[in-house]
Design an enzyme around this catalytic site. Structure first.
Site, PDB file in Angstrom:
ATOM      1  N   ARG A 260     -13.574 -10.286   9.495  1.00 43.65           N
ATOM      2  CA  ARG A 260     -12.974 -11.587   9.784  1.00 43.65           C
ATOM      3  C   ARG A 260     -12.102 -11.487  11.027  1.00 43.65           C
ATOM      4  NH1 ARG A 260     -11.101 -13.442   3.640  1.00 43.65           N
ATOM      5  NH2 ARG A 260     -13.153 -13.117   2.677  1.00 43.65           N
ATOM      6  N   ARG A 275      -3.977  -7.845   5.820  1.00 42.44           N
ATOM      7  CA  ARG A 275      -4.877  -8.778   6.500  1.00 42.44           C
ATOM      8  C   ARG A 275      -5.480  -8.066   7.707  1.00 42.44           C
ATOM      9  NH1 ARG A 275      -4.844 -14.233   5.742  1.00 42.44           N
ATOM     10  NH2 ARG A 275      -2.742 -14.142   4.847  1.00 42.44           N
ATOM     11  N   GLU A 347      -1.997 -12.233  -3.158  1.00 42.02           N
ATOM     12  CA  GLU A 347      -3.368 -12.455  -3.622  1.00 42.02           C
ATOM     13  C   GLU A 347      -4.192 -11.179  -3.537  1.00 42.02           C
ATOM     14  OE1 GLU A 347      -7.498 -14.226  -1.935  1.00 42.02           O
ATOM     15  OE2 GLU A 347      -5.651 -15.146  -1.164  1.00 42.02           O
ATOM     16  N   SER A 350      -9.608 -14.086  -5.530  1.00 42.84           N
ATOM     17  CA  SER A 350      -9.708 -15.547  -5.529  1.00 42.84           C
ATOM     18  C   SER A 350     -11.052 -15.901  -6.140  1.00 42.84           C
ATOM     19  CB  SER A 350      -9.588 -16.083  -4.100  1.00 42.84           C
ATOM     20  OG  SER A 350      -9.433 -17.474  -4.085  1.00 42.84           O
ATOM     21  N   ARG A 390      -6.641  -4.179  -0.817  1.00 45.42           N
ATOM     22  CA  ARG A 390      -5.400  -4.666  -1.430  1.00 45.42           C
ATOM     23  C   ARG A 390      -5.119  -3.959  -2.752  1.00 45.42           C
ATOM     24  NH1 ARG A 390      -4.341 -11.023   0.134  1.00 45.42           N
ATOM     25  NH2 ARG A 390      -4.751 -10.770   2.369  1.00 45.42           N
TER      26      ARG A 390
END
Length: 432
Positions: A260, A275, A347, A350, A390
């Site tokens: 990403r 991130r 988070e 999800s 994560r």
């Protein structure tokens, strides 16, 4: 993607659904485009029918020895008129498709209203946040202290938002991914898949990454796209297919690298692994019927929770509000793990029910069977099971010791060759 017929029949409901996402009314504009499309198609059909009649007339005139030149000229003109009408209809259809493709999914009725993440609603909490009798470090300090996490080296070879893991931390990341896949395939009935990480443009369109989020994606010079999540290839396996109801639900899981640009998150989480441009994630995807999608949503959430409970990680589940729910989702649960180094929940998974939104884009259908001889769109769901990077962060921060070492959770020790404690690299070489 949305059903234009439903929008025409329910314009007020559609605009109310958009308002929940903070968007302006669109039903009238979309209906107007659709009218141009349908009028053009109707006009083309009428011209074709008239030309067929003229062709018969030409035959009669010639059979009687008459001059059919004027009628032949009318036929020639009608071909031009039909082509023009078809082109107008085609252009209106393309404009309509483009407009519909940029509109997010309609939210489920039980999604709470809210402008942003502050409107998310806590559903449940597992375990109290981890507390220490020393000041806990974040994963960056821990990893660099261990000599096993190298951000400077990654920046040298790739730039910002990358990391090089070494030794026991590299193995821990691999162990986490293997553990997640083993749980999903062994305990929860998911079929493990190893999909491509490069996909076609239409594949990215099918799950909703394109065209709206193109700036967040990486692509090659020949229009291949690096996947931002395994949701993309796994869900698209159902594309352009008609499935039998007896074969649903299809539950798939994959571990992939994900890519990403994070173009929309400039300045956010620039420190550490939270991130990054490249990360590892285990993804769950379910293709099912409309009648069972809500139950599958709860089931997938429970699968991700079971993984975190097995690791002994404190977490909470929240329902995302209208202003925080993603483009393709009609309802989303976020699972947020406790990170002592940040003194906050973040988070880690999800899980979204997309209803038939992606299925319409992908033309993925199923046969209900019984008296229903037609086909219907499937429902698709996706969720992290879980984000491996994560999870590595969470294990490091929740299992850290005062001396900077990190305990290995018991369930991961078999994947780590029996290793119980991760110590600094030099200490490990010295046998400490």
């Amino acid at each position: 993607m949305h059903d234009i017929k439903w929008i025409r029949d329910n314009p007020d409901a559609f605009d109310a659904a958009l308002a929940r996402r903070g968007l302006a009314p669109r039903a009238a504009d979309l209906a107007a485009l659709d009218k141009v499309r349908r009028d053009g198609q109707t006009r083309a059909q009428e011209i074709q029918a008239a030309r067929n009649a003229l062709a018969k007339e030409i035959g009669k005139i010639k059979a009687q020895g008459g001059d059919a030149a004027d009628v032949i000229a009318q036929v020639s003109q009608s071909k031009e008129d039909q082509a023009r009408a078809e082109e107008e209809a085609k252009a209106a259809a393309a404009d309509l498709d483009d407009a519909l493709a940029a509109i997010p999914n309609i939210l489920a009725d039980d999604v709470p209203d809210g402008a942003d993440e502050s409107g998310n609603v806590e559903v449940r909490v597992f375990a109290e946040p981890t507390r220490f009798d020393f000041t806990p470090r974040d994963h960056v300090d821990l990893g660099e202290g261990l000599g096993l996490m190298d951000f400077a080296g990654a920046a040298k070879i790739s730039g910002a938002r990358f990391v090089v893991l070494k030794g026991a931390l590299a193995r821990l990341e691999r162990a986490l991914a293997s553990f997640f896949l083993d749980m999903l395939s062994g305990s929860f009935g998911f079929t493990e898949v190893n999909p491509p990480a490069l996909v076609l443009r239409e594949t990215m369109f099918g799950t909703g990454q394109l065209p709206k989020f193109e700036e967040d994606q990486y692509k090659t010079t020949d229009d291949m796209w690096l996947i931002p999540t395994a949701e993309v290839p796994l869900t698209n396996l159902a594309r352009d297919e008609i499935h039998e109801a007896a074969g649903l639900p299809q539950r798939l899981a994959a571990m992939t690298w994900c890519f990403r640009r994070e173009a929309g998150s400039a300045g956010k989480d620039t420190r550490g692994m939270i991130r990054q441009h490249q990360f590892t994630k285990v993804e769950m995807v379910c293709v099912t019927t409309p009648e069972t999608s809500a139950l599958e949503h709860e089931r997938m959430t429970s699968c991700a929770e079971a993984i975190l409970r097995a690791l002994g990680l404190p977490y909470r589940v929240v329902t995302l509000c209208s202003g925080d729910t993603g483009f393709s989702a009609r309802k989303t649960y976020d699972i947020e793990v406790w990170l002592p180094g940040q003194d906050a929940y973040r988070e880690i998974s999800s899980i979204s029910n997309c209803g038939d939104f992606q299925a319409r884009r992908m033309k993925a259908r199923y046969r209900p069977g019984g008296d229903d001889k037609g086909t219907r769109f499937v429902h698709t769901l996706n969720g992290s099971g879980v984000a491996v990077g994560r999870a590595l962060v969470a294990v490091m921060e929740n299992y850290q010791q005062a001396d900077g070492s990190v305990l290995v959770p018991e369930v991961l020790q078999p994947y780590m060759g029996g290793l119980e404690v991760i110590r600094p690299l030099e200490a490990s070489r010295d046998g400490a």
